[in-house]
Design a protein around this motif. Structure first.
Motif, mmCIF file in Angstrom:
data_model
loop_
_atom_site.group_PDB
_atom_site.id
_atom_site.type_symbol
_atom_site.label_atom_id
_atom_site.label_comp_id
_atom_site.label_asym_id
_atom_site.label_seq_id
_atom_site.Cartn_x
_atom_site.Cartn_y
_atom_site.Cartn_z
ATOM 1 N N ASN A 165 24.558 -22.559 -6.618
ATOM 2 C CA ASN A 165 23.298 -22.538 -5.920
ATOM 3 C C ASN A 165 22.180 -23.136 -6.485
ATOM 4 O O ASN A 165 21.158 -23.629 -5.711
ATOM 5 N N THR A 206 16.573 -24.527 -10.854
ATOM 6 C CA THR A 206 16.053 -25.581 -9.900
ATOM 7 C C THR A 206 17.232 -25.379 -8.609
ATOM 8 O O THR A 206 18.439 -25.385 -8.911
ATOM 9 N N ALA A 207 16.676 -25.362 -7.476
ATOM 10 C CA ALA A 207 17.421 -25.346 -6.218
ATOM 11 C C ALA A 207 18.244 -26.529 -5.988
ATOM 12 O O ALA A 207 17.836 -27.568 -6.230
ATOM 13 N N LEU A 208 19.625 -26.222 -5.955
ATOM 14 C CA LEU A 208 20.650 -27.574 -5.524
ATOM 15 C C LEU A 208 20.296 -28.091 -3.853
ATOM 16 O O LEU A 208 20.060 -26.857 -3.043
ATOM 17 N N PRO A 209 20.620 -29.078 -3.710
ATOM 18 C CA PRO A 209 20.369 -29.595 -2.078
ATOM 19 C C PRO A 209 21.263 -28.856 -1.320
ATOM 20 O O PRO A 209 21.174 -28.631 -0.192
ATOM 21 N N ARG A 210 22.509 -28.456 -2.057
ATOM 22 C CA ARG A 210 23.588 -27.538 -1.159
ATOM 23 C C ARG A 210 24.386 -26.998 -2.122
ATOM 24 O O ARG A 210 24.708 -27.380 -3.328
#
Ligand code: TMP
Length: 269
Positions: A110, A126-130
């Motif tokens: 995630n 870092t947040a992933l796009p999905r």
């Protein structure tokens, strides 16, 4: 808190001497179960990292992982995800269904961390796009290399239909786990699962196998970012048992004296 690695006989304990050993891995041992098609999964205190280059015995880890894996597997079963878990037998053992393990580590991410952050030069967290699902081929000698789905199918480790089922199972596990962890103030950064094949009549199907525990997840406190998973051991960040105990406490699965489980009589002054 750490002591030298115990040999198989020591980690098994005298009371299991008559049981037939089926397989010994780095953190768990499988014994023949009481009925055909079942196994007993024993959780060791051994911790390894970097393909067993780094090793230690961490008092109480096996007890915590046995309880936590029980908690996650029963919760997932309750929302309809088939798992190998039958029931917990004691502090360190659970009864499971015997499966044919698909030779893949199925990783769901995630947020960027660990090998992904390193490979792509991303900042950890870092947040992933999905959610991103990836696969490593389970082979210690090769260091569990990352493999594209194309390899999995071409080499016959699993079929296209299996892979579709595995991805959808992994994403359902991710949704449930993320929600449960969020509810206790923990961010599910990433995790690894394994799936196994069971045969029923003329059909086979894939079920969740192995374990789900802080050994196989990245868990960060939402407020402080504190790591509550095996990275504490991998990166020498403190006491691993304390971190796992914190996770167990928040989830309400902690037997009250879990960190004090002497394996031999202890003199008290
Ligand atoms: P990675 O970032 O090192 O590839 O790890 C991704 C996730 O998989 C992380 O939650 C830790 C877990 N993991 C295992 O359970 N077993 C392993 O052998 C490795 C390398 C990672």
């Amino acid at each position: 808190m750490t002591r030298p690695m115990a040999g198989p006989a020591q980690s098994r304990g005298y009371h299991m001497a008559r049981r037939k050993l089926v397989y010994e891995g780095k953190a768990k041992i499988l014994y023949e179960g009481p009925e055909p098609g079942t196994l007993v999964q024993y959780f060791k205190d051994d911790a390894t990292a970097f393909n067993a280059e780094k090793k230690a015995v961490i008092d109480g880890k096996g007890v915590l992982n046995n309880r936590l894996s029980e908690f996650f597997m029963t919760g997932l079963a309750a929302i309809g995800i088939p798992t190998h878990f039958i029931r917990r037998l004691n502090m360190r053992e659970q009864l499971i269904r015997q499966v044919e393990i698909v030779p893949l580590e199925v990783i769901v991410r995630n947020f960027a961390a660990g090998s992904m952050a390193k490979r792509l030069g991303m900042e950890e967290g870092t947040a992933l796009p999905r959610p991103i699902v990836e696969f490593s081929y389970k082979d210690d000698a090769l260091g569990d290399p990352l493999v594209p789905e194309e390899y999995v199918i071409a080499f016959g480790w699993a079929s296209q239909q299996d892979m579709d089922d595995i991805v959808s199972l992994a994403l359902r596990v991710n949704d449930w786990m993320s929600g449960v962890m969020f509810g206790v103030g923990i961010k599910l950064v990433d995790f690894k699962i394994e799936v196994g094949r069971v045969y029923e009549n003329d059909f086979s199907r894939l079920i969740l196998a192995d374990e789900i525990s802080p050994d196989s997840c990245r868990l960060w406190d939402i407020e402080t970012g504190q790591k509550l998973d095996k990275d504490v051991f991998r990166r020498d960040l403190g006491n691993l048992t304390d971190a796992y105990t914190e996770v167990a406490k928040r989830l309400g699965v902690l037997p009250s004296n879990v960190t004090h489980t002497p394996t031999k009589p202890t003199l008290i002054n």
